[in-house]
Design an enzyme around this catalytic site. Structure first.
Site, PDB file in Angstrom:
ATOM      1  N   HIS A 115      35.345  79.748  19.082  1.00  0.00           N
ATOM      2  CA  HIS A 115      36.143  78.524  19.090  1.00  0.00           C
ATOM      3  C   HIS A 115      37.248  78.706  20.126  1.00  0.00           C
ATOM      4  O   HIS A 115      37.706  79.826  20.385  1.00  0.00           O
ATOM      5  CB  HIS A 115      36.735  78.332  17.689  1.00  0.00           C
ATOM      6  N   ASP A 192      38.127  85.651  12.999  1.00  0.00           N
ATOM      7  CA  ASP A 192      38.348  84.220  12.792  1.00  0.00           C
ATOM      8  C   ASP A 192      37.443  83.827  11.636  1.00  0.00           C
ATOM      9  O   ASP A 192      36.240  83.651  11.806  1.00  0.00           O
ATOM     10  CB  ASP A 192      38.004  83.453  14.067  1.00  0.00           C
ATOM     11  N   GLN A 195      35.522  79.496   8.997  1.00  0.00           N
ATOM     12  CA  GLN A 195      34.308  78.921   8.415  1.00  0.00           C
ATOM     13  C   GLN A 195      33.731  79.768   7.287  1.00  0.00           C
ATOM     14  O   GLN A 195      32.943  79.266   6.486  1.00  0.00           O
ATOM     15  CB  GLN A 195      33.243  78.739   9.500  1.00  0.00           C
ATOM     16  N   LYS A 218      40.002  73.728   5.714  1.00  0.00           N
ATOM     17  CA  LYS A 218      38.554  73.904   5.616  1.00  0.00           C
ATOM     18  C   LYS A 218      38.133  74.443   4.250  1.00  0.00           C
ATOM     19  O   LYS A 218      36.945  74.571   3.982  1.00  0.00           O
ATOM     20  CB  LYS A 218      38.061  74.840   6.723  1.00  0.00           C
ATOM     21  N   CYS A 355      34.802  72.300  19.960  1.00  0.00           N
ATOM     22  CA  CYS A 355      35.778  73.297  20.437  1.00  0.00           C
ATOM     23  C   CYS A 355      35.115  74.608  20.860  1.00  0.00           C
ATOM     24  O   CYS A 355      35.741  75.661  20.879  1.00  0.00           O
ATOM     25  CB  CYS A 355      36.846  73.579  19.379  1.00  0.00           C
TER      26      CYS A 355
END
Length: 397
Positions: A115, A192, A195, A218, A355
C-alpha cells in the site's frame, strides 16, 4: 455467521432507494456494530472531557476508559505490556511515525505489493537521507517468495517493512518466517497488519514481529483510530516524531523531559471517543472469534470466485489462499462496472488501484474491481453479487 451478529450493524437494517444494501467494501472501511457506536456516544454524552490533564471526575473517567481501551488492544494483539500499544490516527500515521523516528542509515526492504502507506514513507526516507530502499519481488502467483527474500538479506538491511495481508488480493504473507530470517540477519521487522488484524488470530509475541501497524476503521472501530505496536525495547530506540502537549512531563526555556512509553508518542489532545470505540471493537471481535471470521471470509471468497472466474481475471492465487478479498479485472472500465453495480443493485464495491498504484503501473493494468467480504456478509449476498456482476459485464463489453 450467526444472523444475530449481522443484526448488530445498524447500516444493514436500512434500505437505500427501496433496496437492501450489499456492502462489499470492507477492505476499505468496515461497518460499525452498535456496541462501538454506543461506546463512542457514551464519551460525548457522559464524560466529554480531556484526558491526561484534568483532575476532576470527568477527566479521571476519560483516563480510565482510555486505559481500558489500551488494555483491550494489548490483549487483542497479544502484546506483553500496555506500554507497547501506541494510539495513532491509522496505519499510515503509525508507519510514518516509525519512518521518521527510527534511526536508519543503510537499507530498508519492502515488497512489490505495498500500500502507498508502506511505500512512500520509505521512498521519502531514501530521497531525504540516502537510505537504500529495495523491493522484494513476489512469485508469479502473487504469493511471497521466501527464497528471493533471503537472498536479498544482508548486513546492510536494517528494517524489513512488509504487508501482512495484501489489500490488493487478500494474500497473507508468512510473517513468522519473515521475522526469523530477518532477525537471523540482524534486521527489524515491521508489519502493515491493516487487513489481517480485523479477521485473523494474531499474536505479536508468537510472530516475534518488532513493530506492527493497524487501523481501527477496518476492524469495526471508529475512523481516525489506529495502533502502532512495538516491542518495548524497540520503541525505546525511537525518537519522538510529533512532540508537544502530553509528550513531556517537564520543560524549561531551553530543554525538556519526555514522558515514558507510550505517552511520549501520543502528542496533543487525543481522539478519546475513537480510542474508547476502538477498545469496544476489539472486545466485539474477540466475542465473535477471529478464527470464525477468517473461515467465513474464505468460504465466501471461494463461493464468489467459483461463480465469476470464467467472466473476469481474478488477481492472485486460488481462493483458498486469499482472505475475503476478490480483486478482478473485467472487460470494460472498472469504474463503470462499480458504478453500475451500485446504481442497479445497491452493491458497493471499490474500483481503481486501491492505493497500490506501483503494482498496477508495473504491469500496465489500469486497475481492478475489488469486492471484500467481512463477518456480516452473507452467502445470499455473495450469490447476488456474482449474478449481478455477470449482468453488468454484459452491459460494458
Amino acid at each position: 455467521m450467526n444472523k444475530n451478529i449481522r443484526d448488530e450493524f445498524p447500516f444493514l437494517q436500512k434500505k437505500i432507494k427501496g433496496m437492501d444494501p450489499v456492502y462489499l467494501d470492507s477492505a476499505c472501511m468496515s461497518l460499525r456494530p452498535q456496541p462501538v457506536i454506543d461506546a463512542v456516544n457514551s464519551y460525548y454524552q457522559e464524560f466529554p472531557g480531556c484526558g491526561g490533564r484534568s483532575m476532576h471526575k470527568v477527566g479521571r473517567r476519560v483516563d480510565e476508559e482510555v486505559i481500558k481501551a489500551r488494555l483491550s488492544m494489548k490483549k487483542f494483539l497479544g502484546a506483553k505490556s500496555e506500554k507497547e500499544i501506541i494510539f495513532t490516527k491509522n496505519t499510515t500515521e503509525a508507519i510514518n511515525l516509525v519512518a521518521n523516528s527510527l534511526s536508519l542509515s543503510k537499507t530498508v526492504l519492502t515488497t512489490d505489493k505495498e500500500h502507498n502507506s508502506n511505500l512512500v514513507p520509505w521512498q521519502l526516507l531514501s530521497k531525504r537521507k540516502g537510505v537504500t530502499h529495495k523491493i522484494i519481488p513476489s512469485k508469479d502467483d502473487n504469493t511471497f517468495d521466501l527464497e528471493a527474500f533471503e537472498e536479498m538479506m544482508s548486513p546492510d538491511v536494517e528494517l524489513v517493512s512488509v504487508v501482512h495481508t495484501s489489500n490488493l488480493d487478500g494474500v497473507t504473507y508468512p510473517l513468522k518466517e519473515i521475522c526469523k530470517i530477518a532477525h537471523d540477519h540482524g534486521a527489524l521487522v515491521m508489519a502493515d497488519a491493516a487487513q489481517s488484524v480485523p479477521s485473523m488470530e494474531l499474536d505479536v509475541r508468537k510472530l516475534d514481529v518488532d513493530l506492527l501497524a493497524c487501523s481501527g476503521h477496518k476492524m469495526c472501530g471508529p475512523s481516525g483510530t489506529g495502533i502502532l505496536y512495538g516491542k518495548e525495547a524497540v520503541l525505546e530506540k525511537l525518537s519522538p516524531f510529533l512532540v508537544g502537549g502530553d509528550t513531556v512531563h517537564e520543560t524549561t526555556y531551553t530543554d525538556h523531559e519526555f514522558d515514558d512509553l507510550p505517552e511520549r508518542f501520543e502528542a496533543g489532545l487525543q481522539n478519546y471517543a475513537g480510542i474508547i470505540g476502538l477498545g469496544a471493537a476489539a472486545c466485539f471481535l474477540e466475542g465473535v472469534g477471529k478464527s470464525n471470521i477468517l473461515s467465513h471470509e474464505q468460504n465466501l471468497n471461494k463461493r464468489i470466485s467459483a461463480q465469476i472466474e470464467d467472466d473476469v481475471k481474478i488477481i492472485g492465487p486460488r481462493a483458498e489462499e486469499r482472505s475475503g478479498i476478490i480483486s478482478f479485472v473485467p472487460k470494460g472500465d472498472v469504474h463503470q462496472v462499480a458504478l453500475l453495480l451500485d446504481e442497479t443493485s445497491n452493491i458497493m464495491v471499490r474500483s481503481g488501484a486501491h492505493c497500490v498504484h506501483s503494482w498496477f503501473n508495473a504491469r500496465k493494468i489500469d486497475g481492478s474491481v475489488r469486492a471484500s467480504c467481512y463477518l456480516y456478509t452473507t452467502a445470499e449476498e455473495a450469490d447476488f453479487f456474482a449474478e449481478k456482476l455477470k449482468e453488468v459485464i454484459q452491459l460494458v463489453k
